[in-house]
Write an enzyme that holds these catalytic residues in place. Structure first.
Site, PDB file in Angstrom:
ATOM      1  N   LYS A  96       8.468 -31.801  -0.729  1.00 50.63           N
ATOM      2  CA  LYS A  96       9.072 -31.771  -2.068  1.00 50.63           C
ATOM      3  C   LYS A  96       8.204 -32.460  -3.129  1.00 50.63           C
ATOM      4  O   LYS A  96       8.246 -32.087  -4.289  1.00 50.63           O
ATOM      5  CB  LYS A  96      10.453 -32.413  -2.043  1.00 50.63           C
ATOM      6  CG  LYS A  96      11.505 -31.489  -1.453  1.00 50.63           C
ATOM      7  CD  LYS A  96      12.907 -31.916  -1.853  1.00 50.63           C
ATOM      8  CE  LYS A  96      13.927 -30.910  -1.347  1.00 50.63           C
ATOM      9  NZ  LYS A  96      14.090 -31.006   0.115  1.00 50.63           N
ATOM     10  N   GLU A 118      19.423 -33.045 -10.422  1.00 53.64           N
ATOM     11  CA  GLU A 118      20.524 -33.303  -9.513  1.00 53.64           C
ATOM     12  C   GLU A 118      19.926 -33.461  -8.114  1.00 53.64           C
ATOM     13  O   GLU A 118      18.784 -33.074  -7.851  1.00 53.64           O
ATOM     14  CB  GLU A 118      21.508 -32.130  -9.495  1.00 53.64           C
ATOM     15  CG  GLU A 118      21.047 -30.904  -8.720  1.00 53.64           C
ATOM     16  CD  GLU A 118      19.918 -30.150  -9.398  1.00 53.64           C
ATOM     17  OE1 GLU A 118      19.790 -30.259 -10.637  1.00 53.64           O
ATOM     18  OE2 GLU A 118      19.172 -29.446  -8.691  1.00 53.64           O
ATOM     19  N   SER A 383       8.141 -28.915   7.399  1.00 48.07           N
ATOM     20  CA  SER A 383       8.367 -29.321   6.005  1.00 48.07           C
ATOM     21  C   SER A 383       8.574 -30.814   5.815  1.00 48.07           C
ATOM     22  O   SER A 383       8.292 -31.345   4.747  1.00 48.07           O
ATOM     23  CB  SER A 383       9.534 -28.539   5.412  1.00 48.07           C
ATOM     24  OG  SER A 383      10.698 -28.685   6.207  1.00 48.07           O
TER      25      SER A 383
HETATM   26  C1  LIG Z   1      14.723 -29.977   0.906  1.00 49.86           C
HETATM   27  C2  LIG Z   1      14.083 -29.714   2.180  1.00 49.86           C
HETATM   28  C3  LIG Z   1      14.009 -28.403   2.712  1.00 49.86           C
HETATM   29  C4  LIG Z   1      14.651 -27.220   2.059  1.00 49.86           C
HETATM   30  O1  LIG Z   1      14.152 -26.893   0.799  1.00 49.86           O
HETATM   31  P1  LIG Z   1      13.267 -25.593   0.547  1.00 49.86           P
HETATM   32  O2  LIG Z   1      13.225 -25.502  -0.920  1.00 49.86           O
HETATM   33  O3  LIG Z   1      13.956 -24.444   1.192  1.00 49.86           O
HETATM   34  O4  LIG Z   1      11.946 -25.841   1.144  1.00 49.86           O
HETATM   35  C5  LIG Z   1      13.326 -28.209   3.904  1.00 49.86           C
HETATM   36  N1  LIG Z   1      12.770 -29.240   4.569  1.00 49.86           N
HETATM   37  C6  LIG Z   1      12.827 -30.507   4.103  1.00 49.86           C
HETATM   38  C7  LIG Z   1      12.187 -31.589   4.893  1.00 49.86           C
HETATM   39  C8  LIG Z   1      13.485 -30.786   2.902  1.00 49.86           C
HETATM   40  O5  LIG Z   1      13.539 -32.045   2.444  1.00 49.86           O
END
Ligand SMILES: *Cc1c(COP(=O)(O)O)cnc(C)c1O
Length: 403
Positions: A96, A118, A383
């Protein structure tokens, strides 16, 4: 640049990916969003902006994050080779920050003083508060009271970073109300503040901007994978909440012969309220200022959704995913809670990497896919890291039952 034709053509000048996207805004905000779009297209493409962002990524975020061959997991599954793009090693522990630093840098160039957003689980709030601290900007995070109680560690992090938390006490007191509250606050002072969206969702230009800022993930990964293996990956896998980490990875490979799978949370069942699989079960509709595929209740309103990973808990999906999915360029994968928890433990146990529960959905699906395609390669976007989830997981799913 191989990916240019697609990225240049999508979205179109009105912010559409096919019929999805657009900017459905109250009249007072239309001009503000057009200003943001113009600023992004001019400033965002200037030499100084690009240089500064590259510098931040390298020296502050610690990029590039590695691509890693998960040898022990691959051997355990006994199928396709599984590789991980390690966004868990990006500063703050998830992808993010990639778009938050971009949005905050744009705010700085525009002379804005305050970032407004938000947050649901608090992940976006923490990333934005980090960016605000870096640039010396004020940060105001709107959060439902229910989420404030549930996500205590992230609330503490935001406070430490200097953000102001605005508790939202109306309606269901969760993400949807927090969006309304943040929009209202932004409306009061659009000259000095900027609204920062947390995924490839919302009105144009945000799905485009957030994708472009996240595209660093795919650009790096494509180069790294080629260097590492001499080939492109056969398959890409990423979890999809709003879809920013998935679009970040996919965007660099759209014109390549790679299969791309966006993985949705299957939750505990197929009935409405038991999952948050918007592309799998949803229909066309407008939510939060854009047209996409969404899960609706009987009244046609956004449905209450469930995911074990709070970052995937969203009743719609970014418009670009809706588009790429309808054209067949991307496919939808699904992983339920049980598979996700097993993958969470498997990756921890076989690789020494504790994944975020969001990312564990992608790993779970990749493990299923690996068995179906034994002679191929799979690149998973990991992610985020799982520190935020460990207390919840061990309290509800005991390690001894899974290892
Ligand atoms: C917020 C988040 C997501 C989901 O958000 P996307 O916009 O779909 O990428 C996925 N993995 C992690 C670790 C997150 O913090």
């Amino acid at each position: 640049m191989i990916q240019k034709p697609y990225l240049k053509a999508f979205p179109d000048t009105k912010g559409y990916f096919g019929k999805f996207g657009g900017a459905f805004l109250p009249p007072v905000l239309i001009e503000q969003f057009q200003k943001i779009e113009q600023a992004y297209l001019t400033i965002g493409n200037s030499h100084n902006f690009i240089q500064e962002l590259r510098d931040i990524r390298k020296h502050y975020q610690g990029r590039p994050t590695p691509v890693y061959y998960a040898k022990r997991l691959t051997e355990y599954v006994g199928g396709a080779r599984i590789y991980l793009k390690r966004e868990d090693l990006n500063h703050t522990g998830a992808h993010k920050l990639n778009h938050c630093m971009g949005e905050a840098l744009l705010a700085k160039y525009l002379g804005k003083k305050k970032l407004i957003a938000e947050t649901g689980a608090g992940q976006h709030g923490v990333a934005l508060a980090t960016a605000a601290a870096y640039f010396g900007l004020e940060c105001e995070i709107h959060m439902g009271e229910v989420d404030i109680a549930k996500e205590h560690p992230n609330v503490v992090r935001m406070r430490i970073l200097g953000a102001k938390i605005v508790p939202v006490s109306f309606g269901a007191r969760t993400l949807k109300e927090a969006v309304d509250s943040a929009f209202e606050a932004y409306l009061k002072d659009p000259e000095n503040s900027i609204y920062c969206i947390g995924s490839v969702v919302g009105p144009h230009p945000f799905p485009m901007m957030v994708r472009d800022f996240q595209s660093v993930v795919g650009i790096e990964a494509r180069e790294q994978f080629l260097e590492m293996t001499g080939n492109l990956p056969d398959n890409l896998v990423a979890c999809v909440g709003g879809g920013s980490n998935a679009m970040g990875l996919f965007s660099a490979f759209i014109e390549d012969p790679c299969e791309m799978y966006g993985v949705e949370p299957g939750g505990t069942g197929t009935k409405l309220g038991e999952h948050a699989a918007s592309l799998t079960y949803g229909t066309e509709g407008i939510l939060h200022g854009f047209n996409s595929i969404m899960l609706k209740n009987e009244e046609g309103e956004p449905a209450a959704v469930y995911s074990i990973a709070s970052g995937l808990d969203y009743p719609s999906v970014g418009p670009e995913h809706a588009y790429l999915n309808t054209t067949g360029r991307t496919k939808v994968g699904i992983a339920d809670d049980k598979e996700t928890i097993q993958a969470f433990y498997d990756l921890s146990h076989y690789e020494g990497i504790i994944p975020a529960l969001e990312s564990a959905h992608a790993v779970a699906f990749a493990m299923k896919l690996a068995k179906e395609k034994p002679y191929e390669s799979i690149l998973v976007n990991l992610s985020g890291r799982g520190d935020k989830d460990i207390d919840f997981v061990v309290a509800n799913y005991k390690p001894e039952d899974y290892l």
